[in-house]
Write a protein that holds these residues in place. Structure first.
Motif, PDB file in Angstrom:
ATOM      1  N   ALA A  42      -7.715   3.362   3.523  1.00 55.39           N
ATOM      2  CA  ALA A  42      -7.437   4.039   1.602  1.00 55.39           C
ATOM      3  C   ALA A  42      -6.085   2.554   0.933  1.00 55.39           C
ATOM      4  O   ALA A  42      -5.711   2.914  -0.220  1.00 55.39           O
ATOM      5  N   MET A  43      -4.887   2.696   2.374  1.00 52.93           N
ATOM      6  CA  MET A  43      -4.161   1.648   1.637  1.00 52.93           C
ATOM      7  C   MET A  43      -5.305   0.021   1.057  1.00 52.93           C
ATOM      8  O   MET A  43      -4.599  -0.440   0.009  1.00 52.93           O
ATOM      9  N   GLY A  44      -6.452   0.111   1.599  1.00 54.75           N
ATOM     10  CA  GLY A  44      -7.028  -1.191   1.157  1.00 54.75           C
ATOM     11  C   GLY A  44      -7.514  -1.210  -0.791  1.00 54.75           C
ATOM     12  O   GLY A  44      -8.144  -2.451  -1.210  1.00 54.75           O
ATOM     13  N   ASN A  45      -7.709   0.355  -0.165  1.00 59.77           N
ATOM     14  CA  ASN A  45      -8.448   0.199  -1.921  1.00 59.77           C
ATOM     15  C   ASN A  45      -6.629   0.184  -2.902  1.00 59.77           C
ATOM     16  O   ASN A  45      -7.140  -0.799  -3.704  1.00 59.77           O
ATOM     17  N   VAL A  46      -6.044   0.156  -1.868  1.00 60.37           N
ATOM     18  CA  VAL A  46      -4.893   0.814  -3.854  1.00 60.37           C
ATOM     19  C   VAL A  46      -4.493  -0.864  -3.394  1.00 60.37           C
ATOM     20  O   VAL A  46      -4.263  -1.962  -4.892  1.00 60.37           O
ATOM     21  N   ALA A  47      -4.486  -1.904  -2.362  1.00 62.38           N
ATOM     22  CA  ALA A  47      -4.357  -3.052  -2.694  1.00 62.38           C
ATOM     23  C   ALA A  47      -5.801  -3.954  -3.209  1.00 62.38           C
ATOM     24  O   ALA A  47      -4.562  -4.994  -4.454  1.00 62.38           O
TER      25      ALA A  47
END
Length: 442
Positions: free
Chosen positions: A370-375
């Motif tokens: 999920a953090m990767g998607n935001v990144a």
């Protein structure tokens, strides 16, 4: 001794200007590292050079002859390469250090005077180029790209830190301005007496570094299944990258989730030592282009423990690839990451906090992705075209134009040393354009 091939023709409109009516500048770019060498300075310098060329400027690229290169570089329109003598760098034989070339550059720049000289590196070649440019009254700008003074402590040369800082300060303060990638670095250098600093961020190629390059087949070669968390490290395998902490962080993760995998991309003098210390890690070696992009996108998390970066290109590359990031709270990570949303930031040089942050993500694949998607979303706003436009503004300021004016759209002021009273478009009879050529200095 100069050897020159037949030049290619220069295109352009009837007034010599590239499309859009912007002034075409003659830019001499001097760097001691450039692709096919693989490092952050080479990669970002190439992006700026290619961007300036695409914008219609006439480029002269001065660099050491690449190791194993053909007799001459290929010819391109509005593009001249000058190869100077160089020697391999100790401990880094694949990289070369340029030797001084002041006399050769004086002859070259007298014959075809650049509008601005851009110094990418501060080594012997860069220093000689600075001396040549100042002798000719040419406007000079520079980049601060590598923390050489910070590296000294990793090679038993901590006593050289202050002399290196003194040299770098003296070098950069003789230029019209020095470009730095972050505002925090600008503040640090200002406190050390560096003057005329301008923040010019770094970009990232979001079409190359893209989550769609994810390969389940590549993950399988790493021994990782679809639901296994893969941490990756990308960069030179050298002491200044703090890779001992990388291995410690991975062990912390494995203690909580034994399925966690570590992939180490890159090469360097520490590879054999790291392989002995981390037999469970996968060493992918040096990767370039689409292969590098696939390695990023096929992982889930970037572990980046370095404390010697001026920026850290791997951070935006990982973000663009859809990876969460664990990094120290400085340089690119501070500028680009949002703690808890696109990665985890920890206090600078706090090894325990770094290990704890990595361990916190073990077994948390859903959160990591999920953090990767935001990144990825955060990286999309950092394209190279805006970076090149900012470099053009710096050139305009060095030439005496108002800092905010597009290049070539206003009369220059009197602030720039030896600034021309006007900047006629390349190819006009009053100031004939330099002819792109291939030049070798021996």
């Amino acid at each position: 001794m100069l050897h020159e091939t037949a030049p290619a023709a220069i295109d352009g409109g009837p007034d010599g200007r590239p499309p859009g009516g912007r002034m075409r500048l003659r830019v001499a770019m001097v760097t001691e590292t450039y692709p096919p060498e693989v490092n952050g300075v080479a990669a970002t310098a190439a992006r700026v050079v290619e961007g300036l060329h695409a914008a219609g400027h006439v480029l002269q690229l001065v660099r050491p002859r690449p190791a194993g290169a053909a007799a001459q570089p290929s010819e391109r329109e509005r593009w001249q390469e000058v190869w100077t003598a160089g020697v391999p760098i100790p401990r880094y034989p694949e990289l070369r250090m340029g030797l001084p070339a002041r006399s050769e550059l004086l002859r070259s720049w007298r014959a075809s005077r650049p509008d601005v000289v851009h110094l990418v590196t501060e080594g012997p070649l860069g220093h000689s180029a600075l001396r040549a440019a100042l002798a000719l009254g040419l406007p000079v700008v520079s980049d601060f790209r590598t923390n050489f003074h910070a590296y000294s402590g990793y090679y038993g040369l901590a006593w050289l830190r202050q002399p290196i800082v003194h040299y770098l300060r003296h070098f950069h303060n003789r230029t019209a301005c020095t470009m730095v990638p972050t505002d925090s670095l600008r503040g640090q250098l200002a406190l050390q007496g560096f003057r005329n600093l301008r923040v010019v961020a770094r970009g990232v190629d979001t079409s190359l570094f893209d989550p769609r390059r994810r390969s389940h087949g590549l993950r399988a070669t790493w021994g990782a299944g679809p639901n296994d968390l893969v941490a990756v490290s990308v960069g030179r395998l050298a002491a200044e990258k703090n890779l001992g902490l990388l291995l410690e962080a991975h062990e912390t993760m494995r203690a909580r989730d034994p399925s966690t995998r570590l992939v180490i991309v890159g090469d360097g003098p520490m590879r054999s030592e790291l392989a002995t210390r981390a037999p469970s890690a996968h060493f992918a070696g040096l990767q370039r282009g689409e292969a590098l992009a696939a390695h990023y996108a096929s992982a889930d998390l970037l572990l980046f423990p370095s404390i010697t970066e001026t920026f850290g290109n791997v951070v935006p590359e990982a973000m663009a690839s859809g990876l969460a990031v664990v990094a120290y709270d400085y340089a690119a990570a501070r500028e680009l990451l949002r703690h808890g949303d696109s990665g985890l930031l920890v206090p600078f040089d706090d090894a325990a906090a770094f290990r704890a942050a990595a361990g916190r993500l073990a077994g948390q694949l859903g959160w990591v992705r999920a953090m990767g998607n935001v990144a990825r979303l955060g990286a999309l706003g950092h394209d190279w075209r805006s970076v090149v436009a900012r470099v053009e503004q710096v050139y305009a300021e060095a030439l005496g134009f108002p800092a905010a004016a597009p290049v070539g759209t206003a009369a220059p002021g009197t602030g720039a040393a030896a600034a021309p009273s006007s900047l006629p478009a390349a190819g006009t009879p009053a100031d004939p354009a330099p002819r792109p050529a291939v030049v070798t200095m021996r």
